[in-house]
Design a protein around this motif. Structure first.
Motif, PDB file in Angstrom:
ATOM      1  N   LEU A 143       1.072  -1.168  -0.180  1.00  0.00           N
ATOM      2  CA  LEU A 143       0.149  -0.097   0.015  1.00  0.00           C
ATOM      3  C   LEU A 143       0.730   1.226   0.220  1.00  0.00           C
ATOM      4  O   LEU A 143       0.754   2.245  -0.554  1.00  0.00           O
ATOM      5  CB  LEU A 143      -1.047  -0.024   1.399  1.00  0.00           C
ATOM      6  N   GLU A 144       2.049   1.140   0.918  1.00  0.00           N
ATOM      7  CA  GLU A 144       3.092   2.340   0.681  1.00  0.00           C
ATOM      8  C   GLU A 144       3.335   2.575  -0.750  1.00  0.00           C
ATOM      9  O   GLU A 144       3.634   3.736  -1.270  1.00  0.00           O
ATOM     10  CB  GLU A 144       4.283   2.334   1.488  1.00  0.00           C
ATOM     11  N   GLU A 145       3.758   1.383  -1.390  1.00  0.00           N
ATOM     12  CA  GLU A 145       4.057   1.591  -2.719  1.00  0.00           C
ATOM     13  C   GLU A 145       3.113   1.978  -3.736  1.00  0.00           C
ATOM     14  O   GLU A 145       3.468   3.180  -4.418  1.00  0.00           O
ATOM     15  CB  GLU A 145       4.547   0.310  -3.317  1.00  0.00           C
ATOM     16  N   ALA A 146       1.743   1.641  -3.654  1.00  0.00           N
ATOM     17  CA  ALA A 146       0.851   2.103  -4.442  1.00  0.00           C
ATOM     18  C   ALA A 146       0.632   3.399  -4.056  1.00  0.00           C
ATOM     19  O   ALA A 146       0.104   4.393  -5.049  1.00  0.00           O
ATOM     20  CB  ALA A 146      -0.640   1.317  -4.021  1.00  0.00           C
ATOM     21  N   VAL A 187      -9.596  -4.071   4.766  1.00  0.00           N
ATOM     22  CA  VAL A 187      -8.685  -5.017   4.115  1.00  0.00           C
ATOM     23  C   VAL A 187      -7.264  -4.111   3.882  1.00  0.00           C
ATOM     24  O   VAL A 187      -6.351  -4.890   3.850  1.00  0.00           O
ATOM     25  CB  VAL A 187      -9.289  -5.316   2.425  1.00  0.00           C
ATOM     26  N   LYS A 188      -7.443  -3.100   3.793  1.00  0.00           N
ATOM     27  CA  LYS A 188      -6.156  -2.408   3.528  1.00  0.00           C
ATOM     28  C   LYS A 188      -5.259  -2.378   4.904  1.00  0.00           C
ATOM     29  O   LYS A 188      -3.984  -2.585   4.773  1.00  0.00           O
ATOM     30  CB  LYS A 188      -6.199  -0.944   3.206  1.00  0.00           C
ATOM     31  N   SER A 189      -5.984  -2.317   6.094  1.00  0.00           N
ATOM     32  CA  SER A 189      -5.328  -2.661   7.153  1.00  0.00           C
ATOM     33  C   SER A 189      -4.599  -4.169   7.297  1.00  0.00           C
ATOM     34  O   SER A 189      -3.442  -4.080   7.923  1.00  0.00           O
ATOM     35  CB  SER A 189      -6.190  -2.399   8.414  1.00  0.00           C
ATOM     36  N   MET A 190      -5.374  -4.962   6.733  1.00  0.00           N
ATOM     37  CA  MET A 190      -4.630  -6.362   6.689  1.00  0.00           C
ATOM     38  C   MET A 190      -3.704  -6.350   6.159  1.00  0.00           C
ATOM     39  O   MET A 190      -2.469  -7.136   6.104  1.00  0.00           O
ATOM     40  CB  MET A 190      -5.755  -7.456   6.376  1.00  0.00           C
ATOM     41  N   VAL A 191      -3.489  -5.647   4.643  1.00  0.00           N
ATOM     42  CA  VAL A 191      -2.401  -5.639   3.878  1.00  0.00           C
ATOM     43  C   VAL A 191      -0.974  -5.099   4.607  1.00  0.00           C
ATOM     44  O   VAL A 191      -0.004  -5.285   4.605  1.00  0.00           O
ATOM     45  CB  VAL A 191      -2.842  -4.974   2.632  1.00  0.00           C
ATOM     46  N   LEU A 196      -2.406  -9.886   4.936  1.00  0.00           N
ATOM     47  CA  LEU A 196      -2.662 -10.377   3.332  1.00  0.00           C
ATOM     48  C   LEU A 196      -1.468  -9.927   2.445  1.00  0.00           C
ATOM     49  O   LEU A 196      -0.960  -8.797   2.982  1.00  0.00           O
ATOM     50  CB  LEU A 196      -4.107  -9.700   3.047  1.00  0.00           C
ATOM     51  N   THR A 197      -1.181 -10.535   1.524  1.00  0.00           N
ATOM     52  CA  THR A 197      -0.198 -10.090   0.532  1.00  0.00           C
ATOM     53  C   THR A 197      -0.894  -9.165  -0.462  1.00  0.00           C
ATOM     54  O   THR A 197      -1.993  -9.394  -0.501  1.00  0.00           O
ATOM     55  CB  THR A 197       0.432 -11.209  -0.302  1.00  0.00           C
ATOM     56  N   ALA A 198      -0.144  -8.833  -1.322  1.00  0.00           N
ATOM     57  CA  ALA A 198      -0.741  -7.840  -2.578  1.00  0.00           C
ATOM     58  C   ALA A 198      -1.418  -8.776  -3.337  1.00  0.00           C
ATOM     59  O   ALA A 198      -2.483  -8.556  -3.701  1.00  0.00           O
ATOM     60  CB  ALA A 198       0.331  -7.231  -3.408  1.00  0.00           C
ATOM     61  N   GLY A 199      -0.983 -10.083  -3.650  1.00  0.00           N
ATOM     62  CA  GLY A 199      -1.721 -11.023  -4.409  1.00  0.00           C
ATOM     63  C   GLY A 199      -3.008 -11.305  -3.927  1.00  0.00           C
ATOM     64  O   GLY A 199      -3.934 -11.484  -4.312  1.00  0.00           O
ATOM     65  N   HIS A 200      -3.069 -11.533  -2.597  1.00  0.00           N
ATOM     66  CA  HIS A 200      -4.462 -11.733  -1.978  1.00  0.00           C
ATOM     67  C   HIS A 200      -5.343 -10.512  -2.315  1.00  0.00           C
ATOM     68  O   HIS A 200      -6.641 -10.729  -2.492  1.00  0.00           O
ATOM     69  CB  HIS A 200      -4.253 -11.834  -0.584  1.00  0.00           C
ATOM     70  N   ALA A 201      -4.741  -9.362  -2.035  1.00  0.00           N
ATOM     71  CA  ALA A 201      -5.665  -8.124  -1.977  1.00  0.00           C
ATOM     72  C   ALA A 201      -5.940  -7.891  -3.634  1.00  0.00           C
ATOM     73  O   ALA A 201      -7.178  -7.573  -3.619  1.00  0.00           O
ATOM     74  CB  ALA A 201      -4.845  -6.982  -1.686  1.00  0.00           C
TER      75      ALA A 201
END
Length: 303
Positions: A143-146, A187-191, A196-201
């Motif tokens: 999420l930081e990268e995004a 969901v963002k919090s879980m990532v 959760l991984t980026a793939g899960h998300a």
């Protein structure tokens, strides 16, 4: 000529200085004595004169890793100088562009001065370099990268193509990462926490209720492939409950899904397209009023 030849031998395909990250600014330091030479050539400034940068994409710092760095700094000092720029509001103050982890560790280690390399950088360059350094060192959460990509596109008018070249990633990687910004906050919090991984998300983006599915994924300990299979099953149930065969056919259209993903990547919000013959609707999902304001600003053609 000799210098150009060396660059050709070591660099292969020509890359931009930003694409190479900090190596373009500090040089390729492969030995400790090379790094030490760069420290000698840098400027020592009081540590309290340095402050975190406005464009630092990292929000989460590994305290255990910082403690390990503290011991190294106490033993050998800072081998790689911090990259800073002068603070426009205070001539004796410096804004960190790269090296915040070292700066934090140096404070804990009790250093009074730190080595810095001062560069005249624009806001855009400051964000680009900070983002690239962290991506190359794999220090950012997805999420930081995004969010870093989003800021470069919105605040500094980067296109996805330009951005991909600048950070040394593929355009599809940038687009896929930015899609994560369309997820609901739970969901963002879980990532962000690593549950959760980026793939899960990415697999959860098409869920009617991503948060509930995410909780199930975490509870059952599903991997990415299992999560994708779960989503295919959920999609099948949704299709059976839909109004008619024409809508089902359109929902299964790969081009339509790609179009939704393209729009979502551009605006950073989840988008759903519902065709109805030659007509249809586009739904933009937002989580905060700031996101809504941003959409309205874009539609109004401002900025």
């Amino acid at each position: 000529m000799i210098e150009d030849a060396k660059k050709s031998e070591t660099g292969g395909a020509r890359r931009s200085s930003l694409g190479r990250g900090l190596s373009a600014l500090f040089g390729e330091a492969t030995e400790d004595y090379t790094a030490l030479d760069k420290v000698r050539q840098s400027k020592q400034v009081p540590i309290e004169f340095v402050h975190p940068g406005r464009y630092q994409p990292r929000r989460k710092f590994d305290e255990e890793a910082i403690q390990g760095l503290v011991e190294s700094i106490r033993d050998k000092g800072i081998l790689q100088p911090l990259l800073v720029r002068r603070d426009g509001d205070d001539a004796n103050s410096y804004e960190l562009i790269a090296g915040e982890r070292r700066w934090r560790a140096a404070q804990i280690a009790g250093l009074h001065e730190v080595p810095v390399v001062i560069r005249d950088l624009s806001d855009r360059e400051a964000l680009e370099i900070a983002l690239i350094e962290n991506i190359q060192r794999q220090d950012l959460t997805p999420l930081e990268e995004a969010e870093g990509y989003r800021r470069l596109m919105e605040e500094f008018d980067h296109t996805q193509e330009d951005l991909a070249k600048a950070v040394g990633k593929s355009r599809s990687h940038v687009a896929n990462m930015m899609r994560l910004l369309a997820l609901p906050d739970p969901v963002k919090s879980m990532v962000q926490d690593g549950a959760l991984t980026a793939g899960h998300a990415r697999a959860l983006l098409t869920a009617s209720d991503p948060a509930s599915v995410a909780r199930e994924v975490v509870k059952r300990g599903l991997n990415v492939r299992q999560t994708e299979e779960l989503m295919r099953g959920d999609s099948g149930k949704a299709k059976k409950a839909s109004a008619g065969p024409a809508a089902d056919s359109a929902l299964r259209d790969v081009d339509l899904v790609n179009l939704e993903e393209e729009i979502s990547a551009r605006i950073g919000l989840k988008v759903a397209i519902n065709p109805q013959g030659k007509r249809g609707t586009i739904t933009i999902h937002y989580q905060t009023l700031d996101q809504l304001d941003d959409v309205l600003r874009r539609l109004g053609g401002e900025g």
